[in-house]
Enzyme design. Structure first.
Site, short mmCIF file in Angstrom:
data_model
loop_
_atom_site.label_atom_id
_atom_site.label_comp_id
_atom_site.label_asym_id
_atom_site.label_seq_id
_atom_site.Cartn_x
_atom_site.Cartn_y
_atom_site.Cartn_z
N VAL A 25 21.00 -12.22 12.56
CA VAL A 25 20.29 -12.56 13.97
C VAL A 25 21.29 -12.53 14.98
O VAL A 25 22.48 -13.47 14.88
CB VAL A 25 19.45 -13.87 14.07
N VAL A 51 17.87 -17.79 11.02
CA VAL A 51 19.15 -17.46 10.18
C VAL A 51 19.26 -17.99 8.93
O VAL A 51 20.07 -17.26 7.91
CB VAL A 51 20.53 -17.75 11.01
N LEU A 421 13.28 -25.40 -0.67
CA LEU A 421 11.93 -24.82 -0.15
C LEU A 421 12.29 -23.84 0.75
O LEU A 421 13.13 -24.09 1.87
CB LEU A 421 11.26 -26.12 0.33
N LEU A 476 2.29 -31.38 -2.27
CA LEU A 476 3.93 -31.38 -2.84
C LEU A 476 3.59 -31.64 -4.09
O LEU A 476 3.94 -32.92 -4.74
CB LEU A 476 4.36 -32.29 -2.06
N ILE A 479 6.52 -33.31 -6.44
CA ILE A 479 6.86 -34.55 -5.89
C ILE A 479 5.85 -35.59 -6.42
O ILE A 479 6.09 -36.78 -6.81
CB ILE A 479 7.31 -34.65 -4.67
#
Length: 595
Positions: A25, A51, A421, A476, A479
């Protein structure tokens, strides 16, 4: 001597080091570098939307072919800090990527100038080198050293920070005489290999544990040859998956607390000797060390000398590049075989395959909402051995590793140590960019997908097709499952009623609309019988439109995937019924053998 700006010299060195692609970028502090990137030509740039996404694209690009080095570029300040996660994940998995950042002019770096941050200090712990170049004349040497370090010893990432005035300063540099520095990799001696083979030959039930270092060293064929010479079964780690084909008679299955096979753990617990090659004894592979090491002799071969003994003390350690060690292992093994000095391991190998034919997990379920196991079964049917799978973390990745099949090196591309993630979408784009003719299939849960899903627009803009299998339970999931031990279900539930899509019920985010809004194609599947057709349609859409195609599988809200709750490979809980009939696991490598 030719005169050119330091930024132009950097671009010319990139080309001479074999770089043909970059991800990034632009911004004010890196624009002089971008100007030279355009003027010089020869490097195809992919514009990311974030980025961090660019850094993960670079990772995926590197991981696809031996010798690749992904390059990501960003401006000063937050661009560099955004790339730290990519540097961390590359560092943890021994992946060479080069991050190039812009910086405020040298005279004001220390004056809290706009977006001036000491990115070299921030990146230092997760790189092999992180440097802010303060003298323009040093730019060629710094880039030369960067490539030398990325390729030498244990591979890893480098960050080079270029102040604005350094980029624009003219220097003397002759690109036509530039030569990359020689690469250093430690190599085992024949005496060390003979010692290792003596220990192996004394064992009755030996195993080889093949790690990501075998993949990095492009040594999978040598690994298979050595296993076949000695008759020793092979346990691939998650990062080494594909080093020996899943269907090979000496593949014993994966071992561990999560991404493991029932038969893999059972065979490992019967072993008395382990030869680890290019692996780091990751804790989710070993679990409790007393269980993992008890009654076994260990030889450990790793490219990083300080890795030997880091987790536990092996009986014998060898600092060596995996390829160099395997070349000697094969040569020595051939000599022993010619002299009839190798033990017959056929009974032990057959016992491993017997476990493989009997200790299987069930994948065939007809439930609605879908059980995730059925998704992986249908993926095995739809996607062949040439498929490059990409995944990072979560129940989706764990179950995928338990149930999918990988047959070639670099066809399971996974962020192992860091597991951030959001990694999967950009990494898959990097893989597809590096191998545009491959069938690339990403695997995500809904939360991983939502972290960096804007990068799908990169695939639409730059015509980078791949298939993204999104298993959605609006949770999730990993978790939530970990919270069971604390008897809570707290802040992990993603369900809500989307006022713009009431047909979704409580599944919340309309991933189909999101994907379509980003210029891609998407298919939602709610019935198990629809999965096969959806995967076939996704392949056709990707090939025709040359964009990412999302296949969303709407899962049951709660599924517990097989894993250990006691940190022991001897105690893995099977939450679902295991396979007791052949039709329970129709895509297993070995047809289920019943009593």
């Amino acid at each position: 001597m030719a005169r050119m700006t330091a930024a132009r010299a950097a671009v010319e060195i990139l080309k001479r080091e074999g770089i043909t692609d970059a991800f990034g970028v632009p911004g004010a502090a890196i624009n002089p570098f971008y100007a030279q990137l355009k003027a010089a030509g020869g490097i195809d740039h992919t514009l990311a939307r974030h980025v961090e996404g660019a850094s993960h694209m670079a990772e995926g690009y590197t991981r696809t072919h031996p010798g690749n080095i992904g390059v990501c570029v960003g401006t000063s300040g937050p661009a560099g800090t955004d790339m730290i996660t990519g540097l961390y994940s590359a560092s943890g998995d021994s992946i060479p990527i080069l991050c190039i950042t812009g910086q405020a002019p040298t005279a004001v770096i220390h004056k809290e100038d706009f977006q001036a941050v000491d990115i070299a200090a921030i990146a230092g712990p997760v790189t092999k080198m992180a440097v802010t170049v303060l003298e323009a004349a040093q730019v060629p040497g710094v880039f030369q050293q960067a490539f030398h370090l990325m390729r030498s010893g244990r591979p890893g990432p480098v960050l080079i920070d270029l102040p604005l005035d350094v980029q624009t300063t003219e220097i003397e540099f002759d690109p036509d005489t530039y030569t990359p520095l020689p690469v250093y990799r430690p190599a085992a001696s024949r005496a060390q290999i003979d010692r290792a083979l003596t220990l192996l030959n004394a064992a009755e039930r030996p195993l080889i544990v093949a790690g990501g270092g075998v993949i990095n060293a492009d040594a999978a064929e040598l690994l298979v040859e050595f296993a076949e010479l000695t008759g020793v079964p092979v346990v691939p780690t998650l990062m080494g998956w594909g080093a020996i084909p899943d269907e090979h008679e000496l593949n014993a299955g994966m071992v561990g607390l999560q991404t493991s096979h029932r038969y893999g753990n059972a065979t490992f617990l019967e072993s008395d000797f382990v030869l680890g090659i290019g692996n780091r004894w990751a804790n989710r592979h070993t679990g409790r060390l007393d269980v993992y090491t008890r009654g076994r002799t260990f030889v450990h071969i790793d490219i990083e000398p300080t890795q030997l003994g880091r987790i536990f003390a092996p009986d014998y350690g060898i600092a060596s590049d995996a390829r160099a060690a395997l070349e000697l292992l094969v040569a020595a093994g051939r000599e022993l075989a010619a002299g009839g000095a190798l033990p017959d391991r056929s009974d032990w190998a057959a016992a491993a395959q017997e476990r493989r034919a009997t200790l299987q997990r069930r994948t065939h379920f007809d439930d609605v909402p879908l059980k995730p196991q059925r998704v992986y079964e249908e993926m095995n049917k739809a996607f062949g051995p040439e498929t490059r799978y990409v995944s990072t973390i979560g129940l989706s990745q764990i179950a995928g590793a338990q149930m999918l099949h990988v047959h070639r090196p670099r066809h399971w591309i996974n962020c192992g140590q860091a597991g951030p993630l959001g990694w999967t979408v950009p990494a898959a784009l990097g893989v597809a960019k590096a191998d545009p003719d491959a069938r690339v299939v990403a695997l995500s849960g809904d939360y991983d997908f939502q972290f960096l899903m804007e990068e799908l627009a990169v695939g639409a803009q730059h015509r980078i097709p791949y298939v993204h299998v999104l298993v959605n339970n609006a949770y999730l999931g990993l978790i939530r499952q970990a919270q069971r031990a604390l008897d809570i279900d707290f802040q992990v539930n993603l369900e809500f009623e989307n006022i713009n899509a009431p047909e979704l019920g409580v599944y919340g985010v309309d991933h189909v609309k999101v994907a379509e809004g980003l210029g891609c194609k998407a298919i939602r599947v709610t019935e198990p019988t629809e999965l096969g057709a959806a995967f076939e349609e996704a392949k056709k859409l990707a090939d025709h439109h040359r964009v990412p195609v999302v296949v969303e599988a709407v899962l049951e809200r709660v599924t517990n995937i097989s894993m250990s709750g006691s940190n022991s490979i001897a105690d893995v809980t099977e939450f679902e019924e295991t396979a007791t009939e052949p039709w329970h696991a129709p895509t297993s490598i070995r047809p289920l053998k019943t009593a």
